[in-house]
Design an enzyme around this catalytic site. Structure first.
Site, mmCIF file in Angstrom:
data_model
loop_
_atom_site.group_PDB
_atom_site.id
_atom_site.type_symbol
_atom_site.label_atom_id
_atom_site.label_comp_id
_atom_site.label_asym_id
_atom_site.label_seq_id
_atom_site.Cartn_x
_atom_site.Cartn_y
_atom_site.Cartn_z
ATOM 1 N N LYS A 1 -8.550 -3.393 -3.282
ATOM 2 C CA LYS A 1 -7.468 -2.873 -4.125
ATOM 3 C C LYS A 1 -6.130 -3.111 -3.422
ATOM 4 O O LYS A 1 -5.849 -2.506 -2.393
ATOM 5 C CB LYS A 1 -7.628 -1.378 -4.390
ATOM 6 C CG LYS A 1 -6.689 -0.949 -5.523
ATOM 7 C CD LYS A 1 -6.358 0.513 -5.535
ATOM 8 C CE LYS A 1 -5.214 0.906 -4.659
ATOM 9 N NZ LYS A 1 -3.901 0.376 -5.070
ATOM 10 N N GLU B 1 -5.502 1.293 9.801
ATOM 11 C CA GLU B 1 -4.257 0.819 10.425
ATOM 12 C C GLU B 1 -3.129 1.559 9.723
ATOM 13 O O GLU B 1 -2.886 1.345 8.527
ATOM 14 C CB GLU B 1 -4.132 -0.699 10.273
ATOM 15 C CG GLU B 1 -5.231 -1.425 11.042
ATOM 16 C CD GLU B 1 -5.119 -2.942 11.025
ATOM 17 O OE1 GLU B 1 -4.379 -3.495 10.199
ATOM 18 O OE2 GLU B 1 -5.793 -3.572 11.854
ATOM 19 N N CYS C 1 4.871 -2.544 9.864
ATOM 20 C CA CYS C 1 4.450 -1.359 10.628
ATOM 21 C C CYS C 1 4.780 -1.512 12.113
ATOM 22 O O CYS C 1 4.863 -0.533 12.837
ATOM 23 C CB CYS C 1 2.964 -1.129 10.444
ATOM 24 S SG CYS C 1 1.992 -2.542 10.986
ATOM 25 N N GLU D 1 8.678 8.185 10.741
ATOM 26 C CA GLU D 1 8.713 6.768 10.334
ATOM 27 C C GLU D 1 9.609 6.623 9.103
ATOM 28 O O GLU D 1 9.416 7.316 8.101
ATOM 29 C CB GLU D 1 7.300 6.280 9.981
ATOM 30 C CG GLU D 1 7.273 4.810 9.592
ATOM 31 C CD GLU D 1 5.907 4.344 9.082
ATOM 32 O OE1 GLU D 1 5.349 4.987 8.180
ATOM 33 O OE2 GLU D 1 5.416 3.315 9.581
HETATM 34 P P1 NAD Z 1 0.379 3.854 1.184
HETATM 35 O O1 NAD Z 1 -0.482 4.602 2.108
HETATM 36 O O2 NAD Z 1 1.241 4.601 0.240
HETATM 37 O O3 NAD Z 1 -0.496 2.894 0.254
HETATM 38 C C1 NAD Z 1 -1.388 1.955 0.809
HETATM 39 C C2 NAD Z 1 -2.510 1.698 -0.176
HETATM 40 O O4 NAD Z 1 -3.280 2.879 -0.316
HETATM 41 C C3 NAD Z 1 -2.045 1.319 -1.575
HETATM 42 O O5 NAD Z 1 -2.914 0.347 -2.099
HETATM 43 C C4 NAD Z 1 -2.188 2.625 -2.337
HETATM 44 O O6 NAD Z 1 -2.374 2.463 -3.723
HETATM 45 C C5 NAD Z 1 -3.429 3.206 -1.686
HETATM 46 N N1 NAD Z 1 -3.555 4.658 -1.773
HETATM 47 C C6 NAD Z 1 -2.560 5.583 -1.788
HETATM 48 N N2 NAD Z 1 -3.096 6.821 -1.863
HETATM 49 C C7 NAD Z 1 -4.435 6.682 -1.899
HETATM 50 C C8 NAD Z 1 -5.527 7.601 -1.978
HETATM 51 N N3 NAD Z 1 -5.331 8.904 -2.014
HETATM 52 N N4 NAD Z 1 -6.769 7.093 -1.983
HETATM 53 C C9 NAD Z 1 -6.984 5.762 -1.925
HETATM 54 N N5 NAD Z 1 -5.997 4.847 -1.868
HETATM 55 C C10 NAD Z 1 -4.735 5.307 -1.837
HETATM 56 O O7 NAD Z 1 1.211 2.866 2.085
HETATM 57 P P2 NAD Z 1 2.346 1.868 1.639
HETATM 58 O O8 NAD Z 1 3.547 2.672 1.259
HETATM 59 O O9 NAD Z 1 1.783 0.892 0.665
HETATM 60 O O10 NAD Z 1 2.626 1.077 3.007
HETATM 61 C C11 NAD Z 1 3.527 1.503 3.968
HETATM 62 C C12 NAD Z 1 2.831 2.272 5.058
HETATM 63 O O11 NAD Z 1 1.767 1.508 5.579
HETATM 64 C C13 NAD Z 1 3.722 2.581 6.238
HETATM 65 O O12 NAD Z 1 3.462 3.884 6.717
HETATM 66 C C14 NAD Z 1 3.295 1.554 7.286
HETATM 67 O O13 NAD Z 1 3.556 1.911 8.615
HETATM 68 C C15 NAD Z 1 1.843 1.455 7.015
HETATM 69 N N6 NAD Z 1 1.302 0.180 7.496
HETATM 70 C C16 NAD Z 1 0.562 0.151 8.636
HETATM 71 C C17 NAD Z 1 0.059 -1.058 9.127
HETATM 72 C C18 NAD Z 1 -0.758 -1.172 10.401
HETATM 73 O O14 NAD Z 1 -1.278 -2.252 10.665
HETATM 74 N N7 NAD Z 1 -0.888 -0.128 11.181
HETATM 75 C C19 NAD Z 1 0.338 -2.221 8.433
HETATM 76 C C20 NAD Z 1 1.103 -2.158 7.284
HETATM 77 C C21 NAD Z 1 1.579 -0.943 6.807
HETATM 78 O O1 6OD Z 2 -0.677 -9.178 12.416
HETATM 79 C C1 6OD Z 2 -1.606 -8.466 12.020
HETATM 80 O O2 6OD Z 2 -2.785 -8.790 12.126
HETATM 81 C C2 6OD Z 2 -1.303 -7.185 11.367
HETATM 82 N N1 6OD Z 2 -2.360 -6.444 11.023
HETATM 83 C C3 6OD Z 2 -0.034 -6.823 11.147
HETATM 84 C C4 6OD Z 2 0.350 -5.608 10.570
HETATM 85 C C5 6OD Z 2 1.620 -5.426 10.208
HETATM 86 C C6 6OD Z 2 2.065 -4.234 9.580
HETATM 87 O O3 6OD Z 2 2.911 -4.170 8.732
#
Ligand code: NAD
Ligand code: 6OD
Length: 476
Positions: A177, A253, A287, A380
């Site tokens: 998804k 992640e 992130c 964040e």
């Molecule tokens: P989000 O958590 O709002 O959404 C991510 C995904 O989860 C979306 O597909 C969303 O529809 C789904 N989702 C939301 N609530 C859900 C639930 N209750 N059950 C199941 N699925 C659900 O995140 P976002 O706003 O799309 O992305 C930004 C965030 O993601 C930031 O906090 C960022 O730091 C983090 N992020 C982390 C990494 C990493 O590698 N650590 C990478 C990219 C983004």
């Molecule tokens: O480079 C990657 O493999 C990775 N998972 C990056 C994540 C970035 C977050 O926004």
């Protein structure tokens, strides 16, 4: 652009449609069907059945060939993928062409390469001396089964393929998804997987929202054997609650509040240029982006002046993903001022004087003067903003970096090799870059500590999550 579910080898667009907004213009760009609970159940059932079909019989070499065919398919439609990534996120086309699409190709090829020559069995030990005559032990890796992949909007193609590739490499079937904000490249990926001859049900794609939508239907489903999720830490908590019901394994992640440490012996030009990249690439919506910079006092003023100058010169940057996210980022810009920050650069909404002015852009922003306890320094923001603070000693630098609920990534700028080796392992983060940022070898462990994640992905680490070792013990 077509946005369709892909379930059991068929594209379909049933479900309540929801509008898609182009972040670059703020205008409606299409509609996306939201998968119902019934459709998600159909996808999970199809994935379960596909495990019992020809996919479950493939060896590692054959799965590697499938992954290469998917990578070939992305390359063959490179321009479409780049255009869809730009339409999804508004990021500069150059980034889509040089980072996102090539990295999706690399994600599939890297796991295909890992599979080549991978032993199907690992011999471990011949137990003796227990009076039984001994035994020969070996272990085989079995796929988890049906895996749910939930991806965020910030790097939609890169992060979806980052999980789908190892899940398929390990022999699982997948229900994915993407974020409701970015359905485009995910739909293209389904088309490529379909064209690569992957059997029906092995890869399924459902669109929709998270809470109360397809994401929740999927993570609560009893037929899901593993959940690989990238997104916000609060969402991780909600998904972990859902996973607890069926004791489903998770790989998370999550968010970050990443620190950069700039020591007085650093190559200051490189540190400034590196921090411009690490704080402002993709308008801070990665992130791994730096939101906290700590600079040793003798070079603090020089660093701040140079970073502020470069930040205010930036012109070619993309928007926030949505109006809601822009409001959130701007509310932090206001909060920072209320908390007593000096705004060195940015702090508002840019006026480009062109078509971008109706998009969701915010200015790259550099702040100073806040205490470590300020919310702006602790939470964040996920926008193009960093706060710069001085430190005096190495000990203090490490303490400040670690003073955060998050622990995803950090960057250390120093010419002193001994210092680099001393400091890096003491920083509480999953990855510490020294004199660089976001250099990625896909075999290395990737993930976060504290509120930034659970588990590690990348190379063998991903294959470990997506499979279970089974020990076979043959009595002699
Ligand atoms: P989000 O958590 O709002 O959404 C991510 C995904 O989860 C979306 O597909 C969303 O529809 C789904 N989702 C939301 N609530 C859900 C639930 N209750 N059950 C199941 N699925 C659900 O995140 P976002 O706003 O799309 O992305 C930004 C965030 O993601 C930031 O906090 C960022 O730091 C983090 N992020 C982390 C990494 C990493 O590698 N650590 C990478 C990219 C983004
Ligand atoms: O480079 C990657 O493999 C990775 N998972 C990056 C994540 C970035 C977050 O926004």
């Amino acid at each position: 652009m077509r946005y369709a579910h892909y379930v059991s080898g068929a594209f379909r667009n049933d479900g309540e449609p929801f509008p898609l907004i182009d972040p670059s213009s703020g205008k409606r760009s299409g509609t996306v069907p939201a998968a119902s609970e019934t459709l998600v159940d159909t996808a999970v059932t199809a994935a379960r059945e596909a495990l019992r079909g020809p996919w479950g019989q493939l060896g590692t070499e054959e799965r590697a060939q499938v992954l290469h065919r998917i990578a070939d398919g992305i390359e063959a439609r490179f321009t479409e993928f780049a255009e869809a990534e730009v339409a999804d996120t508004g990021r500069p086309r150059e980034l889509a062409e040089t980072v996102d699409v090539p990295r999706a190709v690399r994600n599939f090829r890297a796991y295909a390469d890992l599979l080549h020559g991978r032993p199907e069995r690992a011999y471990t030990a011949t137990a003796q001396g227990d009076g039984s005559g001994g035994a020969l032990n070996y272990s085989v890796r079995r796929p988890l089964g049906v895996v749910a992949v939930i991806a965020p909007w910030n790097l939609p193609l890169l992060l979806l393929s980052w999980k789908v590739a190892p899940a398929l490499a390990a022999g699982n079937t997948v229900v994915a998804k993407p974020s409701e904000e970015t359905p485009g490249t995910a739909t293209l990926l389904a088309e490529v997987i379909d064209a690569a001859g992957v059997p029906p049900g092995v890869f399924n794609l459902v669109h929709g929202h998270g809470q109360g939508g397809a994401g929740e239907f999927l993570t609560c489903h009893p037929g899901v054997d593993g959940i690989a999720f990238t997104g916000a830490s609060a969402t991780g908590t909600a998904i972990m609650r859902a996973a607890a019901e069926h004791l489903t394994p998770v790989s998370f992640e999550l968010g970050g509040k990443n620190a950069a440490l700039v020591f007085e012996d650093a190559d200051l030009d490189a540190a400034v240029a590196g921090t411009v990249r690490s704080s402002f690439t993709h308008s801070g919506q990665i992130c791994l982006c730096t939101e906290r910079v700590y600079v040793q006092r003798p070079v603090f003023e020089e660093f701040v002046a140079a970073l502020g100058k470069k930040a205010s010169e930036l012109r070619d940057y993309g928007p926030m993903i949505s109006a809601a996210h822009r409001s959130k980022v701007l509310s932090y810009y206001r909060l920072a001022v209320d908390e007593g920050a000096n705004v060195v650069a940015g702090g508002g909404v840019p006026a480009f004087g062109d078509g971008r002015d109706s998009g969701f852009h915010v200015e790259p922003t550099v702040l100073t003067g806040l205490p470590q306890s300020a919310r702006t320094v602790r939470e964040e923001i996920f926008g193009p903003v960093c706060h710069v603070a001085p430190f005096d000693t190495e000990e203090e630098a490490v303490r400040l970096a670690n003073d955060s609920p998050y622990g995803l990534a950090a960057t250390v700028w120093t010419r002193d090799l001994s210092r680099a080796h001393r400091v890096a392992p003491r920083v509480e983060a999953g990855v510490v870059w020294v004199n660089c940022w976001n250099l990625r070898d896909l075999r290395t462990p990737f993930g976060g500590v504290k509120a930034s994640g659970i588990g590690r992905e990348g190379g063998e680490y991903s294959l470990d999550f997506f499979s279970e070792p089974v020990n076979v013990c043959i009595g002699i």
